[in-house]
Design an enzyme around this catalytic site. Structure first.
Site, PDB file in Angstrom:
ATOM      1  N   GLY A  68       0.835  -1.197   0.000  1.00 21.27           N
ATOM      2  CA  GLY A  68       0.000   0.000   0.000  1.00 21.27           C
ATOM      3  C   GLY A  68       0.857   1.229   0.000  1.00 21.27           C
ATOM      4  N   GLY A  69       0.245   2.361   0.183  1.00 23.51           N
ATOM      5  CA  GLY A  69       0.972   3.627   0.148  1.00 23.51           C
ATOM      6  C   GLY A  69       2.116   3.648   1.140  1.00 23.51           C
ATOM      7  N   PHE A  70       1.930   3.105   2.323  1.00 24.76           N
ATOM      8  CA  PHE A  70       2.933   3.285   3.360  1.00 24.76           C
ATOM      9  C   PHE A  70       3.439   1.993   3.968  1.00 24.76           C
ATOM     10  CE2 PHE A  70       0.644   7.281   3.205  1.00 24.76           C
ATOM     11  CZ  PHE A  70       1.705   8.126   2.981  1.00 24.76           C
ATOM     12  N   GLY A  71       3.237   0.910   3.264  1.00 25.10           N
ATOM     13  CA  GLY A  71       3.760  -0.331   3.803  1.00 25.10           C
ATOM     14  C   GLY A  71       2.966  -1.518   3.299  1.00 25.10           C
ATOM     15  N   PRO A  72       3.414  -2.740   3.638  1.00 25.14           N
ATOM     16  CA  PRO A  72       2.757  -3.935   3.120  1.00 25.14           C
ATOM     17  C   PRO A  72       1.383  -4.175   3.752  1.00 25.14           C
ATOM     18  CG  PRO A  72       4.455  -4.513   4.684  1.00 25.14           C
ATOM     19  CD  PRO A  72       4.533  -3.043   4.522  1.00 25.14           C
ATOM     20  N   VAL A  73       0.542  -4.899   3.003  1.00 26.33           N
ATOM     21  CA  VAL A  73      -0.777  -5.262   3.507  1.00 26.33           C
ATOM     22  C   VAL A  73      -0.869  -6.781   3.510  1.00 26.33           C
ATOM     23  CG1 VAL A  73      -3.246  -5.021   3.176  1.00 26.33           C
ATOM     24  CG2 VAL A  73      -1.743  -3.169   2.499  1.00 26.33           C
ATOM     25  N   LYS A 122      -2.821  -3.650   7.557  1.00 26.51           N
ATOM     26  CA  LYS A 122      -1.865  -2.756   6.909  1.00 26.51           C
ATOM     27  C   LYS A 122      -0.788  -2.453   7.935  1.00 26.51           C
ATOM     28  CE  LYS A 122      -1.780   1.898   4.970  1.00 26.51           C
ATOM     29  NZ  LYS A 122      -2.633   2.985   4.500  1.00 26.51           N
ATOM     30  N   ASP A 145      -5.727  11.283  -2.564  1.00 23.96           N
ATOM     31  CA  ASP A 145      -4.917  10.257  -3.214  1.00 23.96           C
ATOM     32  C   ASP A 145      -5.802   9.198  -3.874  1.00 23.96           C
ATOM     33  OD1 ASP A 145      -2.593   9.133  -4.105  1.00 23.96           O
ATOM     34  OD2 ASP A 145      -2.155   8.055  -2.257  1.00 23.96           O
TER      35      ASP A 145
END
Ligand SMILES: *[C@@H]1O[C@H](CO)[C@@H](O)[C@H](O)[C@H]1NC(C)=O
Ligand SMILES: *[C@@H]1O[C@H](CO)[C@@H](O)[C@H](O)[C@H]1NC(C)=O
Ligand SMILES: *[C@@H]1O[C@H](CO)[C@@H](O)[C@H](O)[C@H]1NC(C)=O
Ligand SMILES: *[C@@H]1O[C@H](CO)[C@@H](O)[C@H](O)[C@H]1NC(C)=O
Ligand SMILES: *[C@@H]1O[C@H](CO)[C@@H](O)[C@H](O)[C@H]1NC(C)=O
Length: 820
Positions: A512-517, A531, A628
């Site tokens: 994702g935008g700021f790290g793995p999901v 997330k 976004d």
């Protein structure tokens, strides 16, 4: 005249045609006809009448236009449906005073059908644009045997009597052209409707689309801008012989007209000498509240409210489920059933566009008190109001049956007294007065509140300094958000570790935008998505809290649902409902999976995204800018319903705030609006831009960024614009949709998308109009050239060369200009 010999007649007509070659006449009579190529010009040189053709030179019409205005602006067409096939026609007036349009073999294409026989008829083009037949032997030249003002087409000129002659039964109404190239009557018309108290309607075929309202002696209710002023007068005349509206522009050097466009748009134009063009002074359909009966019965449309439709006090939605889904047409019903026999009452509503008067009754001479009594006595009377707004109001207007098509106007509106059960009336009045009291208390003690706040702030600072707050908050078993507690379950780490198989790579859903999901299954069997914010990610504590606070408050079927969170030192995690079908980009940009989303599904997805956005922008308690929006942030549930996700960058706006500026431009290239990417300005309109890009991507199956075309170096927006201007928009569509799509829907989607990606934020529609535009059949405004249609992205960050190797790298939200 009858005594003139045939020879003399010929001589005369020869003489007159010579005369016409040198001087323009404004009349014709039985011995001088008007041939194709010749024109009549009104005495003051304002209007000209003659033969003309539009797109097809083989369709000749007779009509009139402004003499001095180019390009030619038609104001009247005689033979709207029966054009002549060549340029050999002529307009004659018969000895009895009948105007006939004939070809060389004297076949009649159009006739005025003058009913009165004249002794010495003459047809004259007046300076008002009116083409009239009168009898020269009649002492009164104002006595017209026939006039074109009784048969307008799409244009209503000043001084035209618009309404009904009660003696002859003739109705003067206006109808649109079929298209700008065909003056035959089209779908739209404007009428003065005489049912109940007369009012002006705009109709599409037989359905009412817009109600300009009824006359209240000051203006039209619901159209306060139509009030007479020194430049523009407006009156309603009602007597035993006739009933009509009329407007006038007393200064003859000002040219004005009302024109009904083939698309149904009714506009008032004024000629601007300096600009050398027509300027739109007013338009009838300006917002969704002007759609007839938009909110259904007993509801008012309030543009500044979200949602825009509100039941009147004491009323509730007839179908609450539909109402909550923004389907308002069923309207509202009384909260407590009426009880006419044992006594009802009336609640006063102020600032209202009075409801449809089709089933109303009126009397100029009755005052409001008597009006109240009349309405109270008749059980089918649903409301009453003053008829005449002058001098504090007089006269009486009673409604029978449902009250429809109201809106709240504030200052320009009127008082309306609505019937309701006595018990409900009491409750509502109590509620209203307590709200007033509360407001009074609030305002009365503002000073107190401020001083309390100051004390609080000082304490807060001290607490923070001493680290006490941390301890206090840590005790809370809830995720913490900003400075308020959230009612959101805290997951514990072991649960998450177990559910995700210790964050195993096989459980990883994506980045994702700021790290793995990660996908997980809780011990109860519920599927979740976790997330995990990477420590190195751009999402700091601020974005994290932001996301938690926001999503926890939001509940909508098109927004992803947050189930809980985990926070401990550097480790931050969000737990969402699991979306089995991943995100939109997973489908539409994939060669095989794209086939799973046929046109019908894609339209539903577009509609769902739009509804989610309306909720964010106006219908939730907050105004939220997502900032976004992109295909990878649109998740799909098991039925392929779209859910907007990833609120890490979202911003909440206060009640009146509509725009903000940031030095820290965050978002994703290809979806950012020009004013945001360049100036850091964002508003709901920057989300609209991203939405427009999304729609084009969904329709075309291509990415805006990284779009390549052999013929030009434009991005997807530029490509769509080129196809649009070439009138080949259907070429944009994803090949795999060609069989399933409905051409008109595709064109509508592309039109709306192009309106959303306009360069200037003010040229973009808002989300509510987007939904209306997508679902209605009305014609849409034409888009202008979109913003960012050549540039692929701002040059300093252009990574398009990487596009082919690393598809996800560019999809990651970027933080452009870190705080300076
Ligand atoms: C109309 O006028 C033309 C030219 O003056 C003439 O030839 C023709 O016969 C007239 N037709 C009728 C129906 O009056
Ligand atoms: C005049 O119009 C009629 C009806 O359209 C047509 O039959 C006739 O041929 C026309 N005359 C000429 C000379 O075009
Ligand atoms: C004149 O009468 C004819 C025959 O009744 C009709 O077809 C035509 O439409 C009428 N013309 C106008 C302008 O009303
Ligand atoms: C009429 O309008 C013209 C141009 O707008 C202006 O110059 C003129 O003074 C006006 N005349 C009157 C009598 O108001
Ligand atoms: C109420 O008013 C309507 C409309 O004017 C009328 O038809 C009806 O007879 C009235 N009913 C009573 C009880 O007066």
């Amino acid at each position: 005249m009858a005594r003139l010999g045939f020879g003399t007649l010929l001589l005369y007509s020869f003489f007159f045609s010579i005369l016409r070659t040198f001087t323009a006449l404004d009349t014709i009579n039985p011995i001088q006809s008007l041939r194709d190529g010749e024109t009549l010009v009104s005495a003051g040189q304002t209007f000209e009448l003659g033969f003309f053709s539009l797109a097809d030179p083989n369709r000749r019409y007779l009509g009139s236009w402004y003499k001095k205005i180019f390009p030619r602006t038609m104001v009247w067409v005689a033979n709207r449906e029966t054009p002549l096939a060549n340029t050999l026609g002529s307009l004659n007036i018969t000895a009895q005073g009948n105007l006939v349009l004939v070809n060389v073999t004297n076949y009649i294409f159009w006739s005025s059908n003058t009913s009165t026989i004249a002794k010495d008829p003459v047809a004259r083009l007046l300076d008002t644009g009116n083409f009239v037949i009168s009898d020269a032997t009649d002492g009164n030249p104002e006595n017209f045997l026939w006039q074109s003002f009784d048969y307008p087409d799409n244009t209503v000129l000043p001084e035209m009597k618009f309404g009904v002659n009660l003696v002859t039964g003739h109705e003067t109404f206006s109808s649109s052209w079929r298209s700008i190239e065909d003056p035959a009557p089209g779908q739209f018309s404007v009428h003065l409707d005489l049912r109940g108290y007369p009012q002006l309607f705009l109709k599409k075929e037989n359905r009412i689309q817009y109600r300009a309202g009824s006359w209240n002696a000051v203006g039209l209710t619901g159209t306060p801008v139509l009030k007479p002023n020194p430049i523009f007068t407006f009156e309603f005349v009602s007597n035993d012989n006739e009933m009509y509206f009329k407007y006038d522009v007393p200064n003859n050097s000002i040219l004005a007209r009302y024109t009904l466009h083939p698309s149904g748009l009714l506009q008032r134009f004024q000629w601007n000498e300096r600009a050398n063009d027509w300027v739109v002074i007013a338009a009838a359909q300006t917002d969704q509240c002007n759609n007839y009966a938009f909110c259904g019965a007993y509801a008012s449309c309030e543009l500044n409210n979200s949602p825009v439709c509100l039941c009147l006090d004491g009323f509730m939605p007839k179908s609450p489920r539909d109402w909550n889904m923004l389907l308002w047409s069923d309207g509202c019903v009384p909260r407590t059933p009426l009880d006419c026999v044992n006594g009802d009452g009336f609640l006063k509503h102020t600032g209202i566009k009075l409801p449809d008067t089709s089933s109303s009754w009126y009397d100029e001479k009755i005052d409001l008190k008597q009006c109240h009594n009349l309405c109270l006595r008749n059980c089918s009377c649903s409301a009453y109001a003053n008829l005449d707004m002058r001098d504090g109001g007089s006269g009486c207007l009673l409604w029978f049956g449902d009250l429809i098509d109201m809106r709240r106007l504030g200052a320009g509106g009127q008082d309306l007294y609505v019937r309701m059960a006595a018990s409900e009336l009491e409750k509502t009045e109590k509620k209203r007065s307590s709200i007033k009291k509360i407001l009074g208390i609030i305002f009365g003690s503002v000073a107190e509140v401020i001083s309390m706040l100051m004390v609080f702030c000082i304490c807060w600072r001290n607490l923070r300094k001493h680290g006490m707050l941390k301890k206090i908050r840590r005790k809370n078993d809830h995720c913490e958000g900003r400075e308020e507690e959230m009612e959101l379950p805290m997951f514990d780490l072991t649960t998450i570790v177990d559910a995700t198989n210790n964050f195993s790579s096989s459980n990883k859903l994506g980045e994702g935008g700021f790290g793995p999901v990660y996908k997980g299954t809780s011990s109860e069997g519920q599927e979740i998505a976790v997330k995990r914010l990477s420590k190195s990610s751009g999402q700091g504590l601020r974005e994290f809290k932001n996301e938690v606070i926001l999503i926890a408050k939001l509940q909508h079927r098109n927004l992803v649902k947050l189930l809980g969170c985990y926070i401990h030192e550097d480790e931050k995690m969000l737990i969402y409902e699991y979306m089995p079908n991943k995100s939109l980009d997973f489908f539409i940009f994939d060669q095989t999976r794209r086939k799973l989303l046929d046109w019908c599904k894609r339209i539903q997805i577009i509609d769902g995204i739009a509804r989610g956005l309306i909720y964010l922008h106006q219908d939730s308690r907050l105004r939220i800018i997502h900032r976004d929006l992109k295909t990878s942030n649109i998740l799909l549930d098991s039925d392929m319903n779209p859910k907007i996700s990833d609120f890490g960058l979202a911003r909440i706006f206060g009640g009146d705030q509509t725009e903000a500026k940031t030095k820290r431009v965050v978002g994703t290239y290809g979806y950012m609006s020009p004013e945001y990417a360049v100036d850091g300005l964002f508003s709901v309109k920057s989300d609209l831009f991203s939405f427009g890009v999304l729609v084009l991507e969904i329709v075309s199956g291509k990415k805006n960024r990284g779009f390549c075309h052999p013929d030009h170096d434009r991005n997807l927006l530029g490509h769509a614009w080129i196809l649009w201007t070439n009138e080949t928009p259907l070429e944009l569509i994803d090949d795999c949709l060609r069989d399933s799509c409905i051409a008109s829907e595709v064109i509508r989607c592309i039109n709306v998308a192009l309106l959303c990606v306009q360069k200037r934020p003010e040229d973009r529609p808002n989300m509510a109009s987007v939904v209306v535009m997508l679902s209605s059949e009305n014609s849409l405004p034409q888009p202008k050239q979109p913003g960012f249609f050549t540039e692929r992205s701002p040059p300093e960050a252009d990574t398009s060369s990487n596009e082919h190797q690393s598809y996800s790298a560019n999809e990651i939200s970027l933080s452009l200009f870190e705080a300076r």
